[in-house]
Design a protein around this motif. Sequence first.
Motif, short mmCIF file in Angstrom:
data_model
loop_
_atom_site.label_atom_id
_atom_site.label_comp_id
_atom_site.label_asym_id
_atom_site.label_seq_id
_atom_site.Cartn_x
_atom_site.Cartn_y
_atom_site.Cartn_z
N MET A 32 23.93 -20.86 34.65
CA MET A 32 22.85 -20.56 35.83
C MET A 32 22.17 -19.18 35.62
N GLN A 33 22.68 -18.49 35.54
CA GLN A 33 21.94 -16.93 35.52
C GLN A 33 21.15 -16.90 34.51
N GLN A 34 21.22 -17.28 33.33
CA GLN A 34 20.45 -17.50 32.30
C GLN A 34 19.27 -18.37 32.36
N ARG A 35 19.36 -19.48 33.12
CA ARG A 35 18.48 -20.21 33.47
C ARG A 35 17.51 -19.62 34.51
N ILE A 36 18.14 -18.96 35.61
CA ILE A 36 17.11 -18.22 36.50
C ILE A 36 16.41 -17.10 35.84
N GLY A 37 16.87 -16.58 34.83
CA GLY A 37 16.32 -15.65 34.00
C GLY A 37 14.97 -16.28 33.25
N GLU A 38 15.01 -17.35 32.66
CA GLU A 38 14.12 -18.03 31.99
C GLU A 38 12.97 -18.59 32.84
N LEU A 39 13.51 -19.18 34.30
CA LEU A 39 12.51 -19.65 35.18
C LEU A 39 11.82 -18.43 35.52
N VAL A 40 12.28 -17.05 35.96
CA VAL A 40 11.38 -16.32 36.27
C VAL A 40 10.61 -15.60 35.29
N ALA A 41 11.14 -15.48 34.14
CA ALA A 41 10.22 -15.08 32.98
C ALA A 41 8.90 -16.04 32.93
N ASP A 42 9.00 -17.37 33.09
CA ASP A 42 8.04 -18.31 32.85
C ASP A 42 7.19 -18.38 34.18
N MET A 43 7.48 -17.84 35.32
CA MET A 43 6.91 -18.17 36.56
C MET A 43 5.34 -17.81 36.21
N ASP A 44 4.68 -18.49 37.09
CA ASP A 44 2.92 -18.18 37.19
C ASP A 44 2.45 -18.59 38.48
N VAL A 45 2.62 -17.61 39.40
CA VAL A 45 2.35 -17.86 40.84
C VAL A 45 1.04 -17.11 41.14
N PRO A 46 0.03 -18.22 41.75
CA PRO A 46 -1.13 -17.38 42.02
C PRO A 46 -1.04 -16.37 43.12
N VAL A 47 -2.12 -15.35 43.12
CA VAL A 47 -2.09 -14.30 43.96
C VAL A 47 -1.94 -14.79 45.47
N ARG A 48 -2.66 -15.78 45.72
CA ARG A 48 -3.06 -16.41 47.18
C ARG A 48 -1.59 -17.02 47.42
N CYS A 49 -0.56 -17.50 46.52
CA CYS A 49 0.49 -18.06 46.96
C CYS A 49 1.94 -17.05 46.79
N ARG A 50 1.65 -15.75 46.78
CA ARG A 50 2.67 -14.86 46.72
C ARG A 50 3.19 -14.62 48.07
N ILE A 51 4.09 -15.61 48.52
CA ILE A 51 4.68 -15.49 49.72
C ILE A 51 5.94 -14.67 49.94
N GLU A 52 6.30 -13.74 50.88
CA GLU A 52 7.33 -13.24 51.21
C GLU A 52 8.13 -13.81 52.07
N PHE A 53 9.56 -14.08 51.59
CA PHE A 53 10.35 -15.05 52.24
C PHE A 53 11.07 -14.31 53.35
#
Length: 270
Positions: A32-53
Amino acid sequence: MACPSPSQLQKFQEDGFLVLEGFLSADECAAMQQRIGELVADMDVPVRCRIEFSTQADEQLRTKGNKDYFLSSGDKIRFFFEKGVFDNKGNFLVPPEKSVNKIGHALHAYDPVFRSVTYSPKVQQPHFGGEVTPHQDSTFLHTEPLGRLLGIWIAVEDATLENGCLWFIPGSHTGGVSRRLVRTPAGSKPDISFLGSEPVWDASLFVPTPVRRGDLVLIHGEVVHKSEQNLSDHSRHAYTFHLMESLGTVWSPENWLQPTAELPFPPLYT
């Protein structure tokens, strides 16, 4: 992992939460940790959608960015961020891999690693129908009647007093829900609003619940819980999802999270 014992079931009913030790193996957590790393490395979030949780009411209602990115995330894998990780133009101030607060809300459906955990025979038990401020999950995920929501919180890494373990008020699941986050009618602004108000919870009533990597915490939908800010040098990854008893239960049409034609709520038992 064996089925919960009668004494464990009684403790869950009394306290509103229960720790099941050793639910996942070290290898399962590492995958699961390895997959989290892969997902984050590949993420492409437009600037307008960068939301603080945030779980703070005022911060949720004035969230900067594209709210639709959050409100339509029920059938998508999307990324939500810690506070203070962007400049005023939405550029990262810290390495992107250290900026993510939450990945949601359809990992269980679309990612093979997380899907295999979610639908594992271990989860299909027959006996259970940054800082996170004090809250009840049913504030955000409301069912009619109440008492039909169960949170599954799995420690992918050790969760300690220093890095932000969960804290609970034992027995607080018996007093109902004090507020609800709801979608407003179509075309209304803002898109979401709160009904009711959150009481000021007595800080002395909270009990810390540190757990080891691979442990699972069962969380009643109405139990009051929180986590403190991570003050350590270590991350605290966790995987969490929710189960709803489908028989005789209505998922509130006012909830921010709604099933879609592309992804209806999938049954756990298939």
